[in-house]
Design a protein around this motif. Structure first.
Motif, short mmCIF file in Angstrom:
data_model
loop_
_atom_site.label_atom_id
_atom_site.label_comp_id
_atom_site.label_asym_id
_atom_site.label_seq_id
_atom_site.Cartn_x
_atom_site.Cartn_y
_atom_site.Cartn_z
N ALA A 175 5.33 26.40 -99.88
CA ALA A 175 5.52 26.97 -98.55
C ALA A 175 4.88 26.09 -97.48
CB ALA A 175 4.93 28.37 -98.49
N GLY A 176 5.63 25.84 -96.42
CA GLY A 176 5.14 25.02 -95.32
C GLY A 176 5.30 23.54 -95.53
N ARG A 177 5.82 23.15 -96.71
CA ARG A 177 5.97 21.71 -97.00
C ARG A 177 7.42 21.31 -97.25
NH1 ARG A 177 2.64 20.55 -101.87
NH2 ARG A 177 2.27 22.76 -102.22
N ILE A 178 8.34 22.26 -97.01
CA ILE A 178 9.76 22.00 -97.25
C ILE A 178 10.52 22.18 -95.94
CG2 ILE A 178 11.83 22.76 -98.48
CD1 ILE A 178 9.86 21.62 -100.37
N GLU A 179 11.41 21.27 -95.64
CA GLU A 179 12.34 21.45 -94.53
C GLU A 179 13.71 20.99 -94.97
OE1 GLU A 179 13.69 23.13 -92.16
OE2 GLU A 179 11.65 23.14 -91.30
N ALA A 180 14.74 21.49 -94.27
CA ALA A 180 16.11 21.19 -94.69
C ALA A 180 17.04 21.16 -93.49
CB ALA A 180 16.59 22.23 -95.70
N HIS B 119 5.38 16.68 -99.29
CA HIS B 119 6.41 17.23 -98.41
C HIS B 119 7.78 16.83 -98.97
CE1 HIS B 119 2.95 17.10 -95.59
NE2 HIS B 119 3.46 18.25 -95.19
N ALA B 120 8.79 17.62 -98.59
CA ALA B 120 10.16 17.30 -98.99
C ALA B 120 11.10 17.66 -97.85
CB ALA B 120 10.56 18.03 -100.26
N LEU B 121 12.07 16.79 -97.62
CA LEU B 121 13.11 17.02 -96.63
C LEU B 121 14.46 16.92 -97.35
CD1 LEU B 121 14.21 17.40 -93.76
CD2 LEU B 121 14.05 14.92 -93.46
N LEU B 122 15.23 17.99 -97.29
CA LEU B 122 16.51 18.05 -97.99
C LEU B 122 17.65 18.01 -96.98
CD1 LEU B 122 14.31 20.02 -99.58
CD2 LEU B 122 16.27 20.36 -101.08
N THR B 123 18.61 17.15 -97.22
CA THR B 123 19.82 17.10 -96.40
C THR B 123 21.00 17.44 -97.30
OG1 THR B 123 18.88 15.39 -94.97
CG2 THR B 123 21.28 15.71 -94.90
N LEU C 54 18.08 26.94 -96.37
CA LEU C 54 17.69 26.41 -97.67
C LEU C 54 16.19 26.31 -97.82
CD1 LEU C 54 18.29 25.15 -100.41
CD2 LEU C 54 18.68 22.96 -99.24
N ALA C 55 15.49 25.83 -96.80
CA ALA C 55 14.03 25.65 -96.93
C ALA C 55 13.35 26.98 -97.22
CB ALA C 55 13.47 25.01 -95.66
N ARG C 56 13.73 28.01 -96.49
CA ARG C 56 13.11 29.32 -96.73
C ARG C 56 13.50 29.87 -98.09
NH1 ARG C 56 12.05 27.11 -92.69
NH2 ARG C 56 10.70 26.18 -94.27
N GLY C 57 14.73 29.59 -98.53
CA GLY C 57 15.14 30.04 -99.86
C GLY C 57 14.34 29.37 -100.96
N ILE C 58 14.04 28.08 -100.79
CA ILE C 58 13.24 27.36 -101.77
C ILE C 58 11.82 27.91 -101.80
CG2 ILE C 58 12.17 25.12 -102.26
CD1 ILE C 58 14.77 23.84 -101.18
N GLU C 59 11.26 28.17 -100.63
CA GLU C 59 9.90 28.71 -100.58
C GLU C 59 9.81 30.08 -101.24
OE1 GLU C 59 8.84 28.61 -96.48
OE2 GLU C 59 8.43 26.44 -96.47
N ARG C 60 10.90 30.85 -101.18
CA ARG C 60 10.93 32.15 -101.83
C ARG C 60 10.81 32.00 -103.34
NH1 ARG C 60 15.76 35.97 -99.92
NH2 ARG C 60 14.92 35.21 -97.95
N LEU C 61 11.39 30.94 -103.89
CA LEU C 61 11.35 30.70 -105.33
C LEU C 61 10.15 29.87 -105.76
CD1 LEU C 61 13.61 31.79 -107.23
CD2 LEU C 61 14.38 31.59 -104.87
N LEU C 62 9.70 28.96 -104.89
CA LEU C 62 8.55 28.10 -105.19
C LEU C 62 7.51 28.28 -104.09
CD1 LEU C 62 10.50 24.83 -106.18
CD2 LEU C 62 9.54 26.55 -107.72
N PRO C 63 6.81 29.41 -104.07
CA PRO C 63 5.90 29.72 -102.95
C PRO C 63 4.78 28.72 -102.78
CG PRO C 63 5.63 31.29 -104.76
CD PRO C 63 6.87 30.51 -105.06
N LYS C 64 4.40 27.98 -103.83
CA LYS C 64 3.33 27.00 -103.68
C LYS C 64 3.74 25.86 -102.76
CE LYS C 64 2.42 24.17 -107.02
NZ LYS C 64 2.10 23.56 -108.34
#
Length: 347
Positions: free
Chosen positions: A230-235, A177-181, A218-228
């Motif tokens: 998905a569901g493990r990124i929040e921002a 998982h990753a959390l970006l601030t 940002l989280a959805r934008g990252i998932e668009r580029l790194l779909p693998k």
């Protein structure tokens, strides 16, 4: 012949794009022949010449009755409020660089095409992946461009900063998982003193007096580029009272053991071999102003890497949210148009 460009929306990113193109090694291959911006011509000329963040324009800017002359090259200036109100076809353009941020859905963006723009490069993400032909983070997926695309998004400044780093860390350690601030400099949708905002009560508050939490995609934008991932990124994001240069703190849990030295080694190697000119690193004791006008997508501050236990780590990225992003727009444009010219048959 140089490719002919028009800029629609001549705010912070529109002006930075023109400057970044002017300072790039591709300068002679492109000409900005038109700018569409509702503001008056005197203000457009003045803000082209002088910039509080990036300094004086490194060239000569003059005005005519209907536009600018930049280093001897005429630039037609229009003041329309809609894509249909500009005769893009008459300008014999190759690309319209859309920097107003007003259009994100496909039906909105196709208005440019119907009005005669052959192709559109966005300075912001599309509303959804389906609204554009491609979303590009240069250095990560730009090679997927074929040249046949009509509408391409350059994603966002934060996505360009974070995606290369997340891709490298996932390959090396396996991200659980990753959390970006994001700590983002103030933007022009915030008032200098308390005033009204169309949607966000927090953004009614003075940009220069408070740290202000805001929404982020940002989280959805990252998932668009790194779909693998998905569901493990929040921002989350906060605006801070500085004029330029932002930071992202990434906290991550991993499937394999991590440590400060291991993380820094992987990121240094990536900056020096995989993403030269796009990703950089430094262990000097920095403040944000050190990266003003820095063209990298992100700079890893290796002095701020931390680890807790064996599966939890954090890294800090600096990035010039204006100049770094505008520089990537130039890179994406150049690669896209090179692919288009290399196609065996006309579009």
């Amino acid at each position: 012949m140089p490719l002919r460009l028009a800029i629609n929306g001549y705010g912070r990113i529109g002006r930075c794009f023109l400057r970044a193109l002017h300072e790039s090694p591709f300068r002679e291959r492109y000409r900005v022949v038109a700018i569409n911006e509702p503001a008056d011509l005197a203000s457009i000329a003045y803000l082209t010449r002088f910039d509080s963040t990036h300094g004086r324009f490194p060239g000569k800017v003059e005005t005519t009755a209907d536009g600018l002359v930049i280093d001897g090259e005429p630039v037609t200036v229009t003041h329309a409020d809609s894509p249909e109100a500009v005769d893009w076809a008459a300008m014999n353009l190759d690309v319209v660089v859309e920097c107003s941020g007003r259009y994100g859905r496909r039906l909105e963006l196709e208005r440019f095409l119907k009005a005669g723009a052959p192709r559109v490069l966005l300075s912001h993400p599309g509303h959804g992946a389906e609204d554009v032909d491609a979303t590009v983070v240069y250095g990560v997926n730009h090679e997927a461009l074929s040249g046949a695309e009509r509408i391409v998004s350059n994603a966002s400044c934060t996505t360009n900063a974070a995606v290369p780093v997340l891709a490298v860390l996932d390959e090396a350690f396996g991200l659980e998982h990753a959390l970006l601030t994001t700590l983002h400099s103030a933007m022009n949708d915030q008032p200098l003193i308390d005033g009204y905002h169309h949607a966000d009560l927090r953004r009614t508050r003075s940009a220069m007096q408070s740290i202000i939490p805001v929404s982020t995609g940002l989280a959805r934008g990252i998932e668009r580029l790194l779909p693998k991932l998905a569901g493990r990124i929040e921002a989350k994001a906060v605006r801070v009272p500085t004029h330029n240069v932002s930071a992202i703190d990434i906290a991550l849990t991993t499937r394999r053991d991590v440590g400060v030295e291991a993380v820094n080694r992987v990121l240094r190697e990536a900056a020096e071999t995989r993403f030269p000119g796009l990703l950089a690193w430094s262990d000097d004791p920095h403040a944000s102003i050190d990266f003003n006008h820095d063209p990298h997508s992100a700079i890893v501050d290796t002095s701020q890497t931390r680890a807790s236990g064996t599966r939890l780590a954090s890294v800090l990225l600096w990035f010039d949210n204006e100049w770094g992003f505008a520089s990537r727009m130039v890179d994406t444009l150049h690669h896209w148009q090179a692919r288009r010219r290399a196609r065996p048959t006309p579009d």
